[in-house]
Design a protein around this motif. Structure first.
Motif, short mmCIF file in Angstrom:
data_model
loop_
_atom_site.label_atom_id
_atom_site.label_comp_id
_atom_site.label_asym_id
_atom_site.label_seq_id
_atom_site.Cartn_x
_atom_site.Cartn_y
_atom_site.Cartn_z
N ILE B 328 14.43 38.70 42.08
CA ILE B 328 13.12 38.05 42.11
C ILE B 328 12.00 39.09 42.23
CG2 ILE B 328 11.70 36.36 43.35
CD1 ILE B 328 14.28 35.49 41.60
N VAL B 329 12.30 40.20 42.88
CA VAL B 329 11.30 41.27 42.95
C VAL B 329 11.01 41.81 41.55
CG1 VAL B 329 10.80 43.57 43.90
CG2 VAL B 329 11.97 41.86 45.31
N VAL B 330 12.04 41.92 40.72
CA VAL B 330 11.83 42.50 39.39
C VAL B 330 11.53 41.43 38.33
CG1 VAL B 330 13.21 44.57 39.86
CG2 VAL B 330 14.33 42.55 38.86
N ASN B 331 11.72 40.18 38.69
CA ASN B 331 11.53 39.10 37.72
C ASN B 331 10.76 37.95 38.37
OD1 ASN B 331 11.86 37.48 35.44
ND2 ASN B 331 13.97 36.89 35.96
N PRO B 332 9.54 38.23 38.85
CA PRO B 332 8.77 37.21 39.57
C PRO B 332 8.14 36.21 38.60
CG PRO B 332 7.47 39.21 39.35
CD PRO B 332 8.79 39.49 38.67
N PRO B 333 7.52 35.16 39.11
CA PRO B 333 6.87 34.19 38.23
C PRO B 333 5.80 34.87 37.38
CG PRO B 333 6.97 33.36 40.48
CD PRO B 333 7.41 34.78 40.54
N VAL B 334 5.66 34.40 36.14
CA VAL B 334 4.66 34.96 35.22
C VAL B 334 3.62 33.89 34.91
CG1 VAL B 334 6.23 36.66 34.20
CG2 VAL B 334 6.10 34.35 33.23
N PRO B 335 2.43 34.31 34.41
CA PRO B 335 1.39 33.32 34.09
C PRO B 335 1.96 32.21 33.21
CG PRO B 335 0.52 35.55 33.85
CD PRO B 335 1.98 35.69 34.13
N GLY B 336 1.61 30.99 33.52
CA GLY B 336 2.13 29.85 32.78
C GLY B 336 3.28 29.17 33.51
N GLU B 337 3.91 29.87 34.41
CA GLU B 337 5.01 29.25 35.16
C GLU B 337 4.43 28.52 36.39
OE1 GLU B 337 9.24 31.40 34.42
OE2 GLU B 337 7.88 32.54 35.68
N GLU B 338 5.16 27.49 36.76
CA GLU B 338 4.74 26.60 37.84
C GLU B 338 4.41 27.35 39.15
OE1 GLU B 338 7.77 23.66 38.18
OE2 GLU B 338 6.91 22.71 39.98
N SER B 339 5.21 28.35 39.48
CA SER B 339 5.05 28.99 40.78
C SER B 339 4.12 30.19 40.76
CB SER B 339 6.42 29.44 41.31
OG SER B 339 7.30 28.36 41.40
N TYR B 340 3.56 30.49 39.59
CA TYR B 340 2.79 31.73 39.46
C TYR B 340 1.61 31.81 40.44
CZ TYR B 340 0.01 35.52 37.54
OH TYR B 340 -0.69 36.67 37.40
N ALA B 341 0.82 30.73 40.48
CA ALA B 341 -0.40 30.77 41.30
C ALA B 341 -0.07 31.06 42.76
CB ALA B 341 -1.16 29.45 41.16
N GLN B 342 0.91 30.32 43.29
CA GLN B 342 1.25 30.51 44.70
C GLN B 342 1.82 31.90 44.94
OE1 GLN B 342 4.07 27.76 46.41
NE2 GLN B 342 3.79 28.59 48.47
N PHE B 343 2.66 32.35 44.02
CA PHE B 343 3.27 33.67 44.16
C PHE B 343 2.21 34.76 44.25
CE2 PHE B 343 4.57 37.57 41.94
CZ PHE B 343 5.53 38.03 42.83
N ILE B 344 1.27 34.73 43.29
CA ILE B 344 0.23 35.76 43.24
C ILE B 344 -0.64 35.69 44.49
CG2 ILE B 344 -1.99 36.24 42.07
CD1 ILE B 344 0.38 37.65 40.82
#
Lengths: 464, 464
Positions: B328-344
């Motif tokens: 998950i560290v190397v493959n985190p959520p990317v723009p367009g994915e559901e979890s991106y906003a919270q992750f960033i």
């Protein structure tokens, strides 16, 4: 020389590459990996309760979910309270989380009928192998004739030979008695020790009970003899007991070295140095990937104990989710708790199945001419003795292969069944074996054993 | 000599025991452990997405739960497909799960602006320290004057000195330039190397960037110089880059050694042996307990590579939940994915906070007379230089303590703040420092720094 379970896969890889290079079509549709004690990879399902607790610890939002049972939540809360910031993501003490070491001590006391266990003597480890390597490391010293000798059974689990060679210590072989169900005989220990004294300083005696790859379960008398011998010769006892839940044969029972040592009285209990090992990887849980384990170390010299703590602290701490998994192995649901019924059902299903497969394997092997298999009293492997005709031995030599490696390669090429040659574990000169797990599901195991039978008969004919 | 982060806790234990023995009431209500880079223990919250994926892998029933986002489920399904029997409980290849090594390679390519990375060169490890120890182990050989020399920065992270001493190799110190923000100077590397050649065979050059405990971030020119030096002197480069996400100072940027090596052209890229390390423990995730990590090793001699694979196979495999966390560290959520906003949001909140605390710490330290602190460009520690009056040095000597240890013990006794004396990391003779993490929450950190200030002023007065 086979240096680890993972190298057991080497023959497969070599053969695969060979097939690809030469465009060879394989006479089978599936490789059956009966070479590693990797239960889940063979289809065994995880114990629900264990995974529930680890999932709750991983993502504590789930503590509010009605779909998790209360007893799992209680376990998870307790583990998290033992973690810095209530998180599995914090370092723990190098020795492991306090409350889990307490649970391990209580487990040992229950298992051993009340023999006291001190949490201070418990060290959580990264699987049992990490603990075994650490203990061997701190015990090994000296050069020349004073190089440390480490006594190991033959056949043995290759972690031992690999660790001994890595530490530049001396491997001292004692042979298990194949004619007598792979029993350990103290006269053989004495022979090995006396011979070894000429060229090294034997300080450690390793025991694997139940045996790997041999599956024998030591009786109380045998353990008493071993302990008396260790006491007499001032040997450090290293008891690998990771298969303590895997006992199948009627009349066989697991006795821990710790318990028997205690029952032999204070002269023994206060003097014999003993490290015993357990793991999340075997038993009925088969959680190899979590790298959970513990060791209990008693009568360790304070100076050596200091070295051990220092050595363990360099690796910071064992993986915390593995520590949590270990906690559930030693602190499972008890009668009256919500998850008890399902837990017992799952546990017994795995163990009953293994017992059935142990018997099936023994019976089917012993019906094959030229194969003899001792009863699989415990653990999860068969280590049958195979007759290899002299013509096959010659051909193996022409290919610069050990005869049993040649046999296992042929078996793989013709049937897709992957087992490990006995030479990876050690065996008496002129005898040949292989190790095969009994982990495949019953129906698959039957097919596998039928295939071995057909192969073996053809092999005997071909090289008659 | 301090041998690990965990030994940093020793002063606390000693002091506690002393207080209990002597019935001493402590002049503070709480111990603040600013000695270990243990983010969650200091109150940092786990990254939700990472924990969701690991929980889904742990207990796949949750894949049916509507309360988990689809992108987390996708990641979990992919990881489980890479596991034997779709279970985290199976052994993986010793090198780690294939698809995770592929994700690591893609991450490195993205990070390094397209420089190719080969999954075959990626090894998942049990935290970074496990990888560093393994690489040092296979590179160290020889006795007498041909004993392997390993060049390490001073100050250094004590894992290096501990591993070097355990392997009976020779520690070759090169000093970072405190007057110049702890920069690495190639002339100093050359001095250290030339002197070392008289008594050992220097083969390895260790770099920590961003620095621990010093927090400096190397610029491109510095890295080029180091690579040229390693190429010229045929040194194996070991780049500890676990703080690659922890860069705070304006104008500072993380450059990986791999990227710069590639950009210097094929003469360098095809010849310099390089191992670089990353971990789940630091950055913005702070998942120390998972013991996740990876190393990328390039230009390794095939024979040495064989030894590495063999060494890693003895430990079977890295903990699988740690492998999943690394994914998950190397493959985190990317723009367009559901979890991106919270992750960033979570990631930036942690990193912005650390940047704020880095500046705050530097500023507050530099307002204290007798303390000088270089800018904390990266990582998560301050390593201020402290003036210790000669009267205090004498009293420390009378107590058979290093002066900075004496200082840190006094600080602990009087304020409850636990920091690590500079002598645990190494420092130029006659200079004194301590390492303090900037992990406590801002408000707590302010109080802590005020307390250090009051203590230091009183200390200077007392020993004037």
């Amino acid at each position: 020389m086979c240096h680890s379970q993972h190298n057991f896969c080497k023959p497969i890889k070599i053969y695969w590459q060979y097939c690809i290079r030469n465009g060879i079509k394989k006479p089978f549709t599936e490789v059956i990996k009966a070479n590693i004690g990797d239960a889940h990879a063979m289809g065994q399902r995880p114990i629900t309760f264990l995974r529930q607790v680890v999932a709750l610890c991983t993502y504590p939002n789930l503590l509010d979910s009605p779909s998790f049972p209360e007893d799992a939540k209680e376990r998870a809360r307790r583990i998290l309270q033992g973690c810095g910031g209530n998180s599995l993501g914090s370092y723990t003490a190098s020795q492991g989380i306090n409350c889990i070491r307490e649970d391990v001590a209580s487990y040992i006391e229950r298992r051993d009928g009340g023999v006291p266990a001190d949490p201070d003597n418990i060290y959580l480890t990264t699987g049992a192998s990490d603990g075994i390597s650490a203990i061997l490391k701190i015990l090994v010293s000296g050069g020349g004739k004073s190089r440390t000798g480490v006594m190991i059974p033959i056949p043995q689990y290759p972690l031992y030979s690999a660790a001994i060679s890595e530490l530049d210590a001396i491997q001292v072989n004692y042979y298990l008695d194949e004619e007598n169900c792979w029993a350990l005989n103290v006269n053989e220990l004495r022979r090995a020790l006396n011979e070894a004294k000429a060229y090294c300083n034997p300080k450690v005696l390793c025991i694997i009970n139940p045996g790997n790859p041999t599956g024998q379960v030591q009786n109380r008398k045998c353990i008493e003899d071993v302990i008396h011998f260790a006491w007499e010769e001032k040997l450090f006892l290293l008891a690998d007991e990771v298969y303590q839940d895997n006992v199948y044969s009627e009349g066989c029972q697991f006795h821990s070295f710790k318990k028997i040592l205690y029952e032999m009285g204070p002269e023994y209990y206060n003097n014999v140095e003993l490290a015993s090992f357990h793991s999340t990887s075997k038993g009925y849980m088969g959680e190899c990937g979590y790298r959970g384990g513990y060791m209990e170390v008693i009568n360790l010299h304070p100076e050596i104990k200091g070295q051990l703590v220092k050595l363990l602290s360099v690796r910071l701490c064992p993986p915390v989710s593995g520590q949590a998994a270990m906690d559930i192995v030693v602190n499972p649901p008890v009668p009256g708790e919500e998850s008890y019924a399902q837990f017992i059902k799952e546990k017994e299903s795995v163990l009953n199945n293994l017992a059935k497969k142990a018997k099936l394997t023994e019976d089917m092997f012993n019906k094959i001419p030229g194969i003899h298999c001792n009863p699989l009293q415990g653990a999860m492997y068969a280590f049958p003795r195979i007759f290899i005709p002299s013509k096959a031995i010659e051909e193996a030599k022409a290919h610069k292969m050990a005869p049993d490696m040649f046999y296992c390669m042929k078996l793989l090429e013709e049937t897709g069944i992957c087992v490990v040659p006995g030479s990876g574990f050690g065996q008496r000169e002129g005898t040949y074996h292989f190790r095969m797990t009994i982990l495949p599901p019953v129906e698959k195991l039957k097919i596998l054993l039928e295939k071995v039978k057909d192969f073996h008969i053809k092999f005997l004919e071909k090289y008659a």
